[in-house]
Motif scaffolding. Sequence first.
Motif, PDB file in Angstrom:
ATOM      1  N   UNK A 204      19.586  51.794   4.807  1.00 34.53           N
ATOM      2  CA  UNK A 204      19.867  51.384   3.427  1.00 34.53           C
ATOM      3  C   UNK A 204      21.221  51.917   2.952  1.00 34.53           C
ATOM      4  N   UNK A 205      21.521  53.169   3.312  1.00 29.97           N
ATOM      5  CA  UNK A 205      22.777  53.783   2.878  1.00 29.97           C
ATOM      6  C   UNK A 205      23.941  53.494   3.823  1.00 29.97           C
ATOM      7  N   UNK A 206      23.633  52.952   5.002  1.00 27.52           N
ATOM      8  CA  UNK A 206      24.681  52.648   5.970  1.00 27.52           C
ATOM      9  C   UNK A 206      25.246  53.882   6.649  1.00 27.52           C
ATOM     10  N   UNK A 207      24.372  54.850   6.930  1.00 23.77           N
ATOM     11  CA  UNK A 207      24.789  56.080   7.604  1.00 23.77           C
ATOM     12  C   UNK A 207      23.905  56.323   8.808  1.00 23.77           C
ATOM     13  N   UNK A 208      24.272  57.307   9.611  1.00 25.99           N
ATOM     14  CA  UNK A 208      23.480  57.713  10.757  1.00 25.99           C
ATOM     15  C   UNK A 208      22.278  58.525  10.285  1.00 25.99           C
ATOM     16  N   UNK A 209      21.181  58.451  11.015  1.00 27.91           N
ATOM     17  CA  UNK A 209      19.964  59.195  10.665  1.00 27.91           C
ATOM     18  C   UNK A 209      20.231  60.696  10.598  1.00 27.91           C
ATOM     19  N   UNK A 210      21.144  61.184  11.428  1.00 23.26           N
ATOM     20  CA  UNK A 210      21.436  62.621  11.434  1.00 23.26           C
ATOM     21  C   UNK A 210      21.992  63.079  10.086  1.00 23.26           C
ATOM     22  N   UNK A 211      22.690  62.198   9.372  1.00 23.80           N
ATOM     23  CA  UNK A 211      23.211  62.568   8.050  1.00 23.80           C
ATOM     24  C   UNK A 211      22.067  62.765   7.053  1.00 23.80           C
ATOM     25  N   UNK A 212      21.041  61.931   7.144  1.00 24.69           N
ATOM     26  CA  UNK A 212      19.861  62.098   6.285  1.00 24.69           C
ATOM     27  C   UNK A 212      19.184  63.423   6.603  1.00 24.69           C
ATOM     28  N   UNK A 213      19.040  63.728   7.894  1.00 28.66           N
ATOM     29  CA  UNK A 213      18.422  64.988   8.310  1.00 28.66           C
ATOM     30  C   UNK A 213      19.219  66.189   7.819  1.00 28.66           C
ATOM     31  N   UNK A 214      20.542  66.084   7.855  1.00 26.24           N
ATOM     32  CA  UNK A 214      21.387  67.187   7.376  1.00 26.24           C
ATOM     33  C   UNK A 214      21.185  67.425   5.882  1.00 26.24           C
ATOM     34  N   UNK A 215      21.029  66.355   5.117  1.00 22.46           N
ATOM     35  CA  UNK A 215      20.784  66.490   3.677  1.00 22.46           C
ATOM     36  C   UNK A 215      19.425  67.122   3.408  1.00 22.46           C
TER      37      UNK A 215
ATOM     38  N   UNK B 175      21.969  71.326   5.120  1.00 24.71           N
ATOM     39  CA  UNK B 175      23.277  71.502   5.756  1.00 24.71           C
ATOM     40  C   UNK B 175      24.356  70.668   5.061  1.00 24.71           C
ATOM     41  N   UNK B 176      23.932  69.621   4.375  1.00 27.17           N
ATOM     42  CA  UNK B 176      24.840  68.808   3.562  1.00 27.17           C
ATOM     43  C   UNK B 176      24.194  68.654   2.186  1.00 27.17           C
ATOM     44  N   UNK B 177      25.022  68.615   1.140  1.00 16.76           N
ATOM     45  CA  UNK B 177      24.475  68.511  -0.213  1.00 16.76           C
ATOM     46  C   UNK B 177      24.140  67.079  -0.597  1.00 16.76           C
ATOM     47  N   UNK B 178      24.987  66.145  -0.186  1.00 16.55           N
ATOM     48  CA  UNK B 178      24.765  64.749  -0.537  1.00 16.55           C
ATOM     49  C   UNK B 178      25.022  63.844   0.664  1.00 16.55           C
ATOM     50  N   UNK B 179      24.556  62.632   0.537  1.00 17.10           N
ATOM     51  CA  UNK B 179      24.790  61.599   1.547  1.00 17.10           C
ATOM     52  C   UNK B 179      25.352  60.391   0.808  1.00 17.10           C
ATOM     53  N   UNK B 180      26.628  60.110   1.032  1.00 13.91           N
ATOM     54  CA  UNK B 180      27.322  59.036   0.304  1.00 13.91           C
ATOM     55  C   UNK B 180      27.201  59.215  -1.210  1.00 13.91           C
ATOM     56  N   UNK B 181      27.203  60.457  -1.653  1.00 16.82           N
ATOM     57  CA  UNK B 181      27.138  60.760  -3.078  1.00 16.82           C
ATOM     58  C   UNK B 181      25.739  60.822  -3.653  1.00 16.82           C
ATOM     59  N   UNK B 182      24.731  60.617  -2.832  1.00 16.66           N
ATOM     60  CA  UNK B 182      23.344  60.649  -3.294  1.00 16.66           C
ATOM     61  C   UNK B 182      22.641  61.902  -2.784  1.00 16.66           C
ATOM     62  N   UNK B 183      21.741  62.428  -3.602  1.00 16.51           N
ATOM     63  CA  UNK B 183      20.885  63.537  -3.197  1.00 16.51           C
ATOM     64  C   UNK B 183      19.608  62.949  -2.601  1.00 16.51           C
ATOM     65  N   UNK B 184      19.182  63.512  -1.477  1.00 12.71           N
ATOM     66  CA  UNK B 184      18.006  63.026  -0.757  1.00 12.71           C
ATOM     67  C   UNK B 184      16.943  64.115  -0.783  1.00 12.71           C
ATOM     68  N   UNK B 185      15.678  63.729  -0.994  1.00  7.59           N
ATOM     69  CA  UNK B 185      14.596  64.711  -0.974  1.00  7.59           C
ATOM     70  C   UNK B 185      13.371  64.143  -0.287  1.00  7.59           C
ATOM     71  N   UNK B 186      12.553  65.049   0.250  1.00  3.39           N
ATOM     72  CA  UNK B 186      11.275  64.672   0.856  1.00  3.39           C
ATOM     73  C   UNK B 186      10.205  64.618  -0.218  1.00  3.39           C
ATOM     74  N   UNK B 187       9.303  63.678  -0.069  1.00  2.00           N
ATOM     75  CA  UNK B 187       8.159  63.574  -0.975  1.00  2.00           C
ATOM     76  C   UNK B 187       6.926  63.693  -0.109  1.00  2.00           C
ATOM     77  N   UNK B 188       6.088  64.657  -0.383  1.00  8.33           N
ATOM     78  CA  UNK B 188       4.817  64.768   0.334  1.00  8.33           C
ATOM     79  C   UNK B 188       3.732  64.324  -0.624  1.00  8.33           C
ATOM     80  N   UNK B 189       2.958  63.363  -0.180  1.00 10.83           N
ATOM     81  CA  UNK B 189       1.923  62.828  -1.057  1.00 10.83           C
ATOM     82  C   UNK B 189       0.685  62.472  -0.250  1.00 10.83           C
ATOM     83  N   UNK B 190      -0.405  62.386  -0.948  1.00 10.30           N
ATOM     84  CA  UNK B 190      -1.664  62.000  -0.319  1.00 10.30           C
ATOM     85  C   UNK B 190      -1.672  60.484  -0.179  1.00 10.30           C
TER      86      UNK B 190
END
Length: 72
Positions: free
Chosen positions: A32-43, A47-62
Amino acid sequence: MDYIGRYKKYGTAIRIVETGETFDTRTQCANHLGVNVSMISMCLSGKAKTCRGYHIELIEELLIHDLTTEII
């Protein structure tokens, strides 16, 4: 993942904080962001604060998805 009977107990999704968009996998988010998966993992690991200017977070849900399929 833990399973309870026919239901998946927990799942992790990824959210782009600024837009609120959610993705089931890191690959979907990366495409969706047009980046490598490793960049998402770094965020996600901090190890990285943003990915293409966006903040990424994990959501754990039932998840209440039935893991079986019916054959009609």
